[in-house]
Design an enzyme around this catalytic site. Structure first.
Site, short mmCIF file in Angstrom:
data_model
loop_
_atom_site.label_atom_id
_atom_site.label_comp_id
_atom_site.label_asym_id
_atom_site.label_seq_id
_atom_site.Cartn_x
_atom_site.Cartn_y
_atom_site.Cartn_z
N CYS A 182 -0.13 -14.96 82.20
CA CYS A 182 0.11 -16.36 81.84
C CYS A 182 -1.19 -17.06 81.49
O CYS A 182 -1.19 -18.11 80.88
CB CYS A 182 0.79 -17.09 82.98
SG CYS A 182 -0.27 -17.24 84.41
N GLU B 293 13.20 -8.34 89.19
CA GLU B 293 13.98 -7.10 89.33
C GLU B 293 13.36 -5.96 88.52
O GLU B 293 13.80 -4.83 88.59
CB GLU B 293 15.45 -7.34 88.93
CG GLU B 293 15.69 -7.80 87.49
CD GLU B 293 15.58 -9.33 87.32
OE1 GLU B 293 14.63 -9.92 87.87
OE2 GLU B 293 16.42 -9.89 86.60
N ARG B 294 12.29 -6.28 87.73
CA ARG B 294 11.68 -5.22 86.92
C ARG B 294 10.65 -4.40 87.70
O ARG B 294 10.40 -3.26 87.37
CB ARG B 294 11.03 -5.82 85.68
CG ARG B 294 12.09 -6.32 84.72
CD ARG B 294 11.46 -6.92 83.49
NE ARG B 294 12.09 -8.19 83.21
CZ ARG B 294 11.56 -9.13 82.46
NH1 ARG B 294 10.37 -8.96 81.93
NH2 ARG B 294 12.20 -10.25 82.24
N LYS C 133 12.35 -13.71 96.21
CA LYS C 133 13.22 -13.04 95.21
C LYS C 133 12.27 -12.62 94.09
O LYS C 133 11.95 -13.39 93.19
CB LYS C 133 14.27 -14.04 94.70
CG LYS C 133 15.53 -13.43 94.13
CD LYS C 133 15.33 -12.41 93.05
CE LYS C 133 15.08 -13.02 91.69
NZ LYS C 133 14.77 -11.97 90.66
N SER D 54 9.19 -17.82 83.06
CA SER D 54 9.18 -18.42 81.73
C SER D 54 9.66 -19.87 81.78
O SER D 54 10.37 -20.28 82.71
CB SER D 54 10.04 -17.57 80.79
OG SER D 54 11.33 -17.41 81.34
N GLU E 38 5.48 -18.56 73.01
CA GLU E 38 4.73 -17.57 73.79
C GLU E 38 5.20 -16.17 73.41
O GLU E 38 6.40 -15.90 73.43
CB GLU E 38 4.99 -17.81 75.28
CG GLU E 38 4.23 -16.87 76.19
CD GLU E 38 4.53 -17.09 77.67
OE1 GLU E 38 5.72 -17.18 78.03
OE2 GLU E 38 3.57 -17.17 78.46
N PHE F 245 7.65 -10.79 86.62
CA PHE F 245 7.28 -9.37 86.64
C PHE F 245 5.79 -9.14 86.50
O PHE F 245 5.29 -8.09 86.91
CB PHE F 245 8.03 -8.62 85.51
CG PHE F 245 7.35 -8.75 84.16
CD1 PHE F 245 6.30 -7.91 83.81
CD2 PHE F 245 7.74 -9.73 83.25
CE1 PHE F 245 5.66 -8.03 82.58
CE2 PHE F 245 7.10 -9.87 82.03
CZ PHE F 245 6.05 -9.02 81.69
P1 NAD Z 1 11.42 -14.78 83.76
O1 NAD Z 1 11.54 -16.24 83.60
O2 NAD Z 1 12.27 -13.90 82.91
O3 NAD Z 1 11.74 -14.35 85.28
C1 NAD Z 1 11.15 -15.00 86.38
C2 NAD Z 1 12.11 -14.94 87.56
O4 NAD Z 1 13.30 -15.66 87.23
C3 NAD Z 1 12.53 -13.53 87.93
O5 NAD Z 1 12.56 -13.41 89.33
C4 NAD Z 1 13.91 -13.42 87.33
O6 NAD Z 1 14.76 -12.55 88.05
C5 NAD Z 1 14.45 -14.84 87.37
N1 NAD Z 1 15.38 -15.13 86.28
C6 NAD Z 1 15.38 -14.60 85.03
N2 NAD Z 1 16.39 -15.10 84.31
C7 NAD Z 1 17.05 -15.97 85.10
C8 NAD Z 1 18.18 -16.81 84.90
N3 NAD Z 1 18.84 -16.86 83.73
N4 NAD Z 1 18.58 -17.59 85.92
C9 NAD Z 1 17.92 -17.56 87.10
N5 NAD Z 1 16.85 -16.78 87.33
C10 NAD Z 1 16.41 -15.99 86.35
O7 NAD Z 1 9.86 -14.43 83.58
P2 NAD Z 1 9.19 -13.00 83.47
O8 NAD Z 1 9.52 -12.41 82.14
O9 NAD Z 1 9.46 -12.20 84.70
O10 NAD Z 1 7.64 -13.42 83.52
C11 NAD Z 1 6.90 -13.77 82.40
C12 NAD Z 1 6.82 -15.28 82.25
O11 NAD Z 1 6.23 -15.85 83.41
C13 NAD Z 1 5.92 -15.71 81.10
O12 NAD Z 1 6.53 -16.79 80.45
C14 NAD Z 1 4.64 -16.15 81.78
O13 NAD Z 1 3.86 -17.08 81.07
C15 NAD Z 1 5.18 -16.75 83.03
N6 NAD Z 1 4.16 -16.83 84.06
C16 NAD Z 1 3.66 -18.05 84.38
C17 NAD Z 1 2.69 -18.16 85.35
C18 NAD Z 1 2.13 -19.51 85.72
O14 NAD Z 1 1.52 -19.61 86.79
N7 NAD Z 1 2.32 -20.52 84.93
C19 NAD Z 1 2.22 -17.01 86.00
C20 NAD Z 1 2.76 -15.78 85.66
C21 NAD Z 1 3.74 -15.70 84.69
#
Ligand code: NAD
Length: 498
Positions: free
Chosen positions: A281, A176-177, A173, A226, A383, A149
């Site tokens: 991140c 969804e937020r 994909k 994450s 985090e 998101f």
């Molecule tokens: P998230 O892991 O909740 O979601 C990321 C994606 O995974 C979304 O598209 C979501 O729909 C999907 N997802 C969520 N739960 C799932 C599940 N149980 N099974 C399958 N798919 C699932 O992350 P977020 O809250 O949207 O984003 C924040 C996180 O992203 C933080 O941890 C941040 O550090 C990380 N981030 C990392 C980088 C990097 O380059 N390392 C860059 C940006 C964000």
């Protein structure tokens, strides 16, 4: 209220699963839209469509493919205000910060204009007697990106650009937020001349993610999110025989040496710790002053600056940062602050009680600052992803270096010093993927690659730069020998029929 469906085969289509998620407007807490959550069957239809469209796109020469991206860059620039406002309303970040989100994505698209060069193969003339060897990079077919998101323009563009420029059909994909911007970007790709079916957006949650991971026709998956989910996606995608790269969470340290320019260090910590409400991140979440004197000075200067941070609605251009993305996330961040207090850290600025006048239902909190955080505490290990900065005091340089090296995350890190030798030693020895020297957020520019180490990254190729072209293509190597032909049997006498 807006209802978001998907973007498949060059047009917006409604969801048919009957399942939806709410999309909030964090600045006032209202439900702004609902987004359809795709079923496995809807994903399958999108893949079939993409698979049919890909061969012609893959056979289009790379220069022509790049020209489509050139027009796309122009269209994004023309629609910049509209995109930034939409992004700010769904994500919560301020409009100037939303423009930065778009810009850092567009810079990757600009680099993709060099696709003809990036996709060139190698050639060895005369590798053996009469033998030449050459390699070519070919598209994989249908590939996917799954994005978080916190950068709803930048990270989808980091995936879209290289995947499409390499001749693949792409399925995004997004989170969804905040799905509004990714859908608009796909529409603008079509307007720029991309054939239908090459850039698709399928909205959804775990159900569609699992369908992507198991789909036999999706050859590669690039994920950002994450760490727990990154690990899950890496394992399941690899088990299904796909190429997978996953970028996860972070806990970025900034070491402040006794000789650092303190004004610069404080400015850097305020911007990198609290910008975008800490939902980056590459945000700095841990400050590591070296020596008690440095620590006392740093904390003394930070306190009034954190107290003076201007929190405001996303549409307020003068705000330092806006609300968090959802109430659920706001509650989670606040509960980490409660936990830090219980664990014995000293909360020297407490932003938990902040409310925004006129926007009482918005997902706001003020900046929080912890001093005397120790490595055993959960607020250090985990985090938080909010406007919370922890100060961990180190006795000396070695201890500061060891803190960054021993942490399970290894996304970004920075050192502030005037000593070139200390900076050089740090850059060489630190076990982290991206390092800043007097630069707090060392996000490499688009023509370098981006990726964290340890539990911040899974897979061996980084995002953007040359790695992205490697990730979204496969190498074919040809060894060729041509038997001797006309040149040996050449006749210098005019052919006659006799
Ligand atoms: P998230 O892991 O909740 O979601 C990321 C994606 O995974 C979304 O598209 C979501 O729909 C999907 N997802 C969520 N739960 C799932 C599940 N149980 N099974 C399958 N798919 C699932 O992350 P977020 O809250 O949207 O984003 C924040 C996180 O992203 C933080 O941890 C941040 O550090 C990380 N981030 C990392 C980088 C990097 O380059 N390392 C860059 C940006 C964000």
């Amino acid at each position: 209220m807006i209802t978001y469906g998907h973007f498949i085969g060059g047009r917006r289509v409604e969801g048919t699963s009957g399942r939806f998620a709410d999309v909030f407007q964090p600045m006032d807490g209202s439900v702004r839209a609902r987004v359809a959550l795709a079923s496995a069957a809807e994903l399958r239809a999108a893949v079939e469509n993409a698979k049919a469209a890909q061969p012609a796109w893959g056979a289009t020469n790379p220069q022509r493919r790049a020209r489509v991206l050139m027009r796309f860059i122009d269209l994004v620039a023309r629609n910049n205000d509209e995109l930034a406002e939409l992004l700010a309303r769904e994500h919560g970040k301020t409009i100037p910060d939303a423009k930065g989100d778009i810009q850092r994505g567009i810079e990757v698209i600009e680099t993709c204009l060099g696709a003809p060069h990036m996709l060139k193969g190698e050639f060895t003339d005369g590798a053996g007697p009469g033998i030449d060897i050459y390699s070519m990079r070919q598209p994989l077919g249908v590939v996917a990106g799954i994005t978080p998101f916190n950068f709803p323009a930048m990270i989808p563009l980091w995936k879209m650009g290289p995947a499409i420029a390499s001749g693949n059909a792409f399925i995004l994909k997004p989170s969804e937020r905040d799905p509004g911007v990714p859908l608009r970007l796909a529409e603008l790709m079509l307007e720029a001349g991309l054939p239908a079916g090459i850039c698709n957006v399928v909205n959804g949650d775990k159900e569609v993610v699992d369908a992507i991971l198991d789909d036999r026709d999706i050859k590669a998956v690039g994920f950002v999110g994450s760490t727990g989910i990154a690990e899950y996606i890496y394992a399941r995608g690899c088990a299904a025989g796909k190429r997978v790269q996953c970028f996860g969470g972070a806990k970025n340290h900034m070491v402040v040496m006794p000789d650092a320019d303190m004004d610069q260090a404080v400015d850097a910590l305020i911007g990198a710790g609290y910008g975008a409400a800490g939902e980056r991140c590459m945000a700095i979440s841990v400050a590591v002053p070296v020596g008690e004197k440095t620590a006392d000075e740093l904390v003394r200067r930070l306190i009034p600056r954190v107290e003076a941070l201007k929190v405001g609605p996303s549409t307020d251009h003068s705000a330092d940062f806006g609300p968090l993305v959802t109430r659920q996330h706001l509650d989670r961040v606040k509960s980490y602050v409660d936990l830090g207090v219980q664990e014995g850290a000293k909360l020297v600025v407490d932003g938990r009680g902040f409310t925004m006048q006129g926007y009482e239902n918005g997902f706001y909190m003020g900046g929080c600052l912890f001093d005397r955080v120790t490595p055993e505490m959960r607020i250090y290990k985990e985090e938080i992803f909010g406007p919370v900065l922890s100060v961990v005091r180190a006795k000396g340089y070695d201890e500061a270096l060891a803190l960054a090296n021993d942490h399970e995350y290894g996304n970004g890190v920075a050192i502030f010093t005037r000593d070139g030798d200390a900076a050089r030693d740090f850059a060489s020895k630190v076990d982290v993927g991206m390092v800043g020297v007097n630069v707090p957020i060392p996000v490499p520019l688009a023509y370098y690659t981006f990726g964290g180490w340890k539990r911040s990254g899974f897979g061996d190729l980084n995002q953007h730069g040359s790695d992205a072209f490697r990730f979204y293509t496969k190498t074919k190597t040809v060894t060729s020998r041509w038997p001797s032909g006309i040149k040996d049997g050449a006749s210098f006498v005019i052919p006659t029929m006799g």
